[in-house]
Each structure stands twice: as structure tokens, then as C-alpha cells.
Design an enzyme around this catalytic site. Structure first.
Site, short mmCIF file in Angstrom:
data_model
loop_
_atom_site.label_atom_id
_atom_site.label_comp_id
_atom_site.label_asym_id
_atom_site.label_seq_id
_atom_site.Cartn_x
_atom_site.Cartn_y
_atom_site.Cartn_z
N TYR A 1 73.76 51.57 46.60
CA TYR A 1 73.09 50.54 47.41
C TYR A 1 73.81 50.35 48.74
O TYR A 1 73.17 50.28 49.80
CB TYR A 1 73.02 49.22 46.65
CG TYR A 1 72.45 48.08 47.46
CD1 TYR A 1 71.11 48.09 47.84
CD2 TYR A 1 73.25 47.01 47.87
CE1 TYR A 1 70.57 47.04 48.59
CE2 TYR A 1 72.73 45.97 48.62
CZ TYR A 1 71.39 45.99 48.98
OH TYR A 1 70.87 44.97 49.74
N GLY B 1 61.31 37.99 55.86
CA GLY B 1 60.28 38.54 56.73
C GLY B 1 59.18 37.54 57.03
O GLY B 1 58.74 37.39 58.17
#
Length: 275
Positions: A163, A18
Site C-alpha cells: 500500500y 472527494g
């Protein structure tokens, strides 16, 4: 195409991929909203929303740091409004925040599953809903989620199905939103690395620092994201993209520049990608 003057809202942007995408956009003169939980330096993890904001400004962009828990839809809506008020709108949403625990059904604490589902799948829905009124007004709007191709090989479910479910949920929302938002001319895609990326998630969740020698730098994901986000309206949409594949599509041939470790080390293929 350039990101100059565009406003990007990036979740989980205080470090890793990010942060790298934020800095890449800043070089064009973009406005970048760093929306993440880390406001105070962690003893083991570098980076906060405020340190990244300074890096963005030093790179040539404008920054807005917002401490945000993507599980809180009211806080997400308020953050989107704050971003739009500050910069005059939102052009790009990047769903980068993530949670991981590679455990099977037998041993996983249900509360941990709740966390993964909320931070991964549910946050894509919440953030996309909140960004939608602003994206509709953009000239070239994009939603990009950091999630994998839908690889149904049973090995990706055998040891850590919870997950896998939370990440595949993100990708399925990408496919659905691309169709649903077509009439708004919003491009919706997912992006995933072919190899592991040198981030804290790899170091602390998948095996320690020794794995980083078999990883690529986060810059490969930033360059891949940039090629998607600078594409014209809907030219790329509804795709579950791999970083190396999209970069090859735009003409990149030198991938040695992205190696984190020695060229003598074999790169480690990431989860959900067949070798």
C-alpha cells in the site's frame, strides 16, 4: 481568487473527501464532474454520483455525474472529453480515488496489489494524461492528488509496504509532473491529512466507528484543497502538503472546528505522518 466558473474533474467523489471538496467548490459556483464507480446506493455506504450531483447543484454549482473506473484509460479519456464538451474545458483535476489494503507481502493477494497500484499510482498517470490537453488551455490549471509526504521511516513499510508503494508512487508523480508541466504553467501538488479523517475508508479499513471519535471532519481537507486550488499559477507547485500545514500558511488558527468527536479524545495521527 474564486472557483466560480471553473471546472473540476474529481475522481472518487461520490463520498468522503472527494464529495467534501466538490461541495466546497460548488459554493463558489464551480462546475464539478463527479467521476466515480458508485451509481447505485450501497447497503453500507451512503452516496452515489447522482446524489452528490444533486448536492452540488443545491449548493450553487453545476454538476455532471459520470460513472467511471479509473483503471480504464479509454473510459477516462472519454469522460474528460464529455466533461470538457459540457463545460467548455477542464481547469482542475483532483486525483482522489483510492484503494487500500493494509497487508504485508507475505499475506497480500497479488491481485489486490494490482488493484491498489492501478487505482492509486497508475490512475494519477492515466487521468493526468487525459486531462492535460484541456489543462493546457486553462488560465490557472491545477492537478491535486490525495497522497502523502515521502516519509522513508521504515515503520511505514514494515507491515504494509505494498500500500505504501502505491501511495508514494502518486507523490513521486506529483514531483515529476510539477517539473515536466512547468512550461504549461500547471500547478501540481499532493495533499494529505495530518490526522485520520472521518470517512468510510477509516471506518471499514482501519478499525471501525470507534476511531471516528479521534478523527477530523473531511471539511479540513476541503478547506486545504481550496486554498491550494485558488492560488495563482505555480505559486504552489511540486509540494507534498499536509492539510493543517497549508491552512496555517494561509492564516487558519482554529482547528477545533474540524473535530469529529469530543475534544477530550486525542486525535489520531494519519499514516505516513510523524507525530
Amino acid at each position: 481568487m474564486s472557483l466560480k466558473g471553473k471546472t473540476l474533474f474529481i475522481t472518487g467523489a461520490s463520498r468522503g473527501i472527494g464529495r467534501e471538496i466538490a461541495l466546497k467548490a460548488a459554493q463558489d459556483g464551480a462546475n464539478v464532474v463527479i467521476a466515480a464507480k458508485t451509481a447505485v446506493e450501497h447497503s453500507k455506504l451512503e452516496g452515489t454520483i447522482f446524489s452528490v450531483a444533486k448536492e452540488i447543484e443545491a449548493a450553487g454549482g453545476q454538476a455532471l455525474a459520470i460513472q467511471l473506473d479509473v483503471r480504464d484509460e479509454q473510459a477516462v479519456q472519454a469522460a474528460m472529453k464529455q466533461a470538457a464538451d459540457q463545460f467548455g474545458g477542464i481547469d482542475i483535476l483532483i486525483n482522489n480515488a483510492g484503494a487500500i489494503k493494509l497487508s504485508g507481502v507475505e499475506t497480500l493477494d497479488p491481485q489486490r496489489f494490482d488493484l491498489m497500484y492501478q487505482v492509486n499510482t497508475r490512475a494519477v498517470l492515466v487521468c493526468s494524461q487525459a486531462a492535460l490537453p484541456y489543462l493546457k488551455k486553462s488560465e490557472n490549471p491545477h492537478i491535486l492528488s490525495l497522497s502523502p509526504p515521502l516519509n522513508l521511516n521504515e515503520k511505514w513499510f514494515a507491515s504494509y509496504a505494498p500500500y505504501t508503494i502505491s501511495k508514494y508512487g502518486m507523490s513521486m508523480l506529483t514531483i515529476g509532473m510539477s517539473q515536466e508541466f512547468e512550461h504549461y504553467k500547471i500547478s501540481v501538488n499532493s495533499l494529505w491529512p495530518k490526522t485520520i479523517i472521518a470517512t468510510a475508508a477509516i471506518e471499514f479499513s482501519l478499525g471501525g466507528r470507534e476511531l471516528l471519535s479521534r478523527a477530523r471532519k473531511p471539511s479540513i481537507m476541503a478547506d486545504a484543497a481550496y486554498s491550494i486550488l485558488t492560488s495563482e499559477k505555480r505559486k504552489i507547485s511540486g509540494r507534498l502538503l499536509i492539510d493543517e500545514e497549508i491552512l496555517r500558511e494561509v492564516g487558519v488558527t482554529d482547528f477545533e472546528q474540524y473535530r469529529e468527536g469530543s475534544s477530550e479524545e486525542d486525535l489520531m495521527i494519519d499514516l505516513f505522518v510523524d507525530a
